[in-house]
Motif scaffolding. Structure first.
Motif, PDB file in Angstrom:
ATOM      1  N   GLU A 381       0.954  -1.691   0.227  1.00  0.00           N
ATOM      2  CA  GLU A 381       0.398  -0.017  -0.230  1.00  0.00           C
ATOM      3  C   GLU A 381       0.764   0.831  -0.412  1.00  0.00           C
ATOM      4  O   GLU A 381       1.726   1.020   0.557  1.00  0.00           O
ATOM      5  N   PHE A 383       0.679   5.710   0.876  1.00  0.00           N
ATOM      6  CA  PHE A 383       0.746   6.062   1.680  1.00  0.00           C
ATOM      7  C   PHE A 383       1.707   7.598   0.936  1.00  0.00           C
ATOM      8  O   PHE A 383       2.553   8.172   1.028  1.00  0.00           O
ATOM      9  N   GLU A 397      -2.484   4.789  -8.547  1.00  0.00           N
ATOM     10  CA  GLU A 397      -2.951   3.817  -8.414  1.00  0.00           C
ATOM     11  C   GLU A 397      -3.533   2.409  -9.074  1.00  0.00           C
ATOM     12  O   GLU A 397      -3.866   3.309 -10.606  1.00  0.00           O
ATOM     13  N   PRO A 401      -3.410  -0.320  -3.663  1.00  0.00           N
ATOM     14  CA  PRO A 401      -4.450   0.995  -2.852  1.00  0.00           C
ATOM     15  C   PRO A 401      -3.290   2.198  -2.184  1.00  0.00           C
ATOM     16  O   PRO A 401      -1.482   1.741  -2.327  1.00  0.00           O
ATOM     17  N   LYS A 403      -3.631   5.454  -0.682  1.00  0.00           N
ATOM     18  CA  LYS A 403      -4.408   7.262   0.219  1.00  0.00           C
ATOM     19  C   LYS A 403      -3.225   7.641   0.275  1.00  0.00           C
ATOM     20  O   LYS A 403      -1.979   7.741   0.398  1.00  0.00           O
ATOM     21  N   ARG A 404      -4.530   9.020   0.354  1.00  0.00           N
ATOM     22  CA  ARG A 404      -3.442   9.903  -0.407  1.00  0.00           C
ATOM     23  C   ARG A 404      -3.624  10.890   1.630  1.00  0.00           C
ATOM     24  O   ARG A 404      -4.877  11.207   1.865  1.00  0.00           O
ATOM     25  N   CYS A 405      -2.816  11.208   1.331  1.00  0.00           N
ATOM     26  CA  CYS A 405      -2.446  12.094   3.367  1.00  0.00           C
ATOM     27  C   CYS A 405      -2.400  12.984   3.429  1.00  0.00           C
ATOM     28  O   CYS A 405      -2.653  13.447   5.020  1.00  0.00           O
ATOM     29  N   ALA A 414      -1.879   6.253   8.882  1.00  0.00           N
ATOM     30  CA  ALA A 414      -2.271   5.424   8.310  1.00  0.00           C
ATOM     31  C   ALA A 414      -1.538   3.938   7.867  1.00  0.00           C
ATOM     32  O   ALA A 414      -2.021   3.006   7.792  1.00  0.00           O
TER      33      ALA A 414
END
Length: 482
Positions: A381, A383, A397, A401, A403-405, A414
């Motif tokens: 993943e 981040f 993407e 996975p 995630k835009r943190c 996260a």
């Protein structure tokens, strides 16, 4: 500790532009040597700090440039591309020489030996590793330059001393008096192209590490990238200095290399096995294999015994912000590789772990994430943080996975949550890896500050886990008592 003596500037006027760590150090040393120093920084706070030390602040944008004999230029200030700083232009027009603090060290410390290390990646670790081996072996050595202690705050060494200096491309362009007894080029990949007018200019700057070398001087050249292999071939063909190839992943004739984790000395053509690097937790990955091979080649050339080199390699503690193992919390390892400011550097960390929760982003450099595709199977993943968040997300993407943190603190939280969940479900051994592949300047003043923020966030994680454990234990005890 004996100080570097710049008495040869006594009575002369010297301008200093840029009052950061190296600029202030140069100004102090010049004043101690009897020079009249005109100090300037475009940042008012920096000027105020220098004035508080008693330095004379002179606006170098508006002064008599017939007076200074030299301009000491901090390496972060452009002297050519993308455009010369106005003060540099004024100095150049007046005929004033433009040099670095390392140039001053070279002029002051004649007769000692100089080892210079450059490259896009790995130069800091290699510089520090060489210095460590020499110190462990009892050799008189001082380590600095682009790394750590400014050049003019190093100890003044006697004639058997060795200066081990990390040299950036910026410094090499304005340091011309040193002829390195041993010059090391680790590797070259696109970086700082705006400061050198493109890749060719960047390569030309790096090649200055070999400036004026002649036998018995030695050039040690990494051969794990196409550009550096070409430079090695050119140097070997010219035969002006001794040329030794090093590699972290391939057999090299007449050099030092690593094969399946084994450090091998092939300088005499007998491919003698030296040490199993895979047994050293402080030097993980193929990139550190090249670093170790280069350090071995340098220290052997300096007369350090094999046993002393092996001991130095075994006792090396690694560098802060370079694949620094910060903590292991409930089976999840947290690794700080904030120094990875481009994709090539991040690749070196991604290659070392099998289940990665990757924190990336910041201010992207040219090329972005190009070249990292082969490591994607290792990533569970991603981040994302900083300015590059949207651009990196568009690339990543759909692969895994994402995630835009936004901030590093949110990314650490996260990533920790995801890594712990994976371990609970799969029995895996996850790594939360900060290896941003970006500069830090969108959110932090330096990669060091970014790495320190990562370590603080990890420490807070440990603290919160400990608090949760205490709460759980307290509730259990309370229930029993009731």
């Amino acid at each position: 500790m004996a100080q570097i003596d710049l008495g040869f500037f006594g009575g002369l006027t010297v301008a200093v532009l840029g009052l950061g760590k190296s600029g202030l150090s140069a100004a102090r040393a010049l004043v101690a040597g009897g020079a009249e120093v005109w100090a300037w920084d475009d940042n008012e706070a920096s000027r105020n700090r220098a004035a508080a030390e008693g330095l004379s602040i002179v606006d170098l944008h508006d002064c008599d440039w017939t007076q200074p004999v030299s301009l000491i230029l901090s390496p972060g200030i452009p002297h050519s591309f993308p455009a010369p700083h106005e003060v540099v232009e004024l100095a150049r027009h007046s005929g004033c020489e433009i040099i670095s603090d390392i140039e001053l060290l070279a002029r002051a410390q004649r007769g000692v030996r100089f080892v210079g290390i450059t490259g896009t990646n790995g130069k800091s670790t290699t510089t520090t590793l060489i210095g460590h081996i020499l110190k462990q072996a009892g050799r008189p050595v001082a380590v600095g330059g682009n790394l750590g202690i400014p050049a003019l705050e190093l100890e003044a060494l006697s004639q058997d001393g060795i200066y081990v200096l990390e040299m950036s491309s910026y410094q090499l362009e304005i340091t011309r008096s040193i002829t390195f007894d041993i010059a090391v080029l680790m590797n070259i990949s696109p970086d700082h192209l705006d400061r050198h007018g493109g890749f060719d200019g960047y390569v030309a700057a790096k090649k200055l590490i070999f400036h004026r070398q002649a036998k018995p001087s030695t050039a040690i050249v990494g051969t794990d990238d196409d550009t550096s292999r070409g430079i090695f071939a050119d140097l070997a063909a010219a035969n002006e200095q001794n040329v030794v190839p090093v590699s972290g992943n391939a057999v090299v004739t007449g050099g030092v290399y690593v094969d399946r984790g084994i450090l091998i000395d092939n300088t005499q053509g007998d491919a003698e096995q030296i040490l199993d690097l895979d047994a050293l937790a402080n030097l993980p990955g193929e990139h550190n294999a090249q670093n170790a091979a280069a350090a071995y080649a340098v220290t052997k050339t300096l007369g350090v015994t094999r046993a002393e080199i092996i001991e130095g390699l075994k006792t090396f503690g690694g560098l802060e912000h370079r694949q620094e193992m910060v903590d292991e919390i409930e089976g999840v390892r947290y690794v700080n590789d904030s120094k990875a400011t481009n994709a090539d550097a991040a690749a070196r960390a991604l290659a070392c772990y099998d289940l990665i929760y990757w924190i990336a982003g910041g201010r992207a450099k040219e090329g972005g994430l190009e070249g990292l595709e082969r490591f994607y199977p290792r990533i569970a993943e991603v981040f994302l943080i900083g300015e590059a968040e949207a651009a990196f997300a568009s690339v990543l993407e759909g692969r895994f996975p994402v995630k835009r943190c936004g901030t590093l603190a949110k990314a650490v939280s996260a990533a920790a949550e995801a890594a712990n969940a994976a371990q609970d479900q799969q029995g895996a051994s996850p790594v939360v890896l900060l290896s941003p592949a970006c500069a830090s300047f969108d959110q932090f003043p330096s990669f060091e500050a970014r790495g320190t923020a990562f370590k603080k966030a990890v420490a807070q994680l440990r603290g919160s886990r400990a608090a949760n454990d205490d709460d759980a234990n307290g509730q259990s005890v309370g229930g029993d008592a009731a």
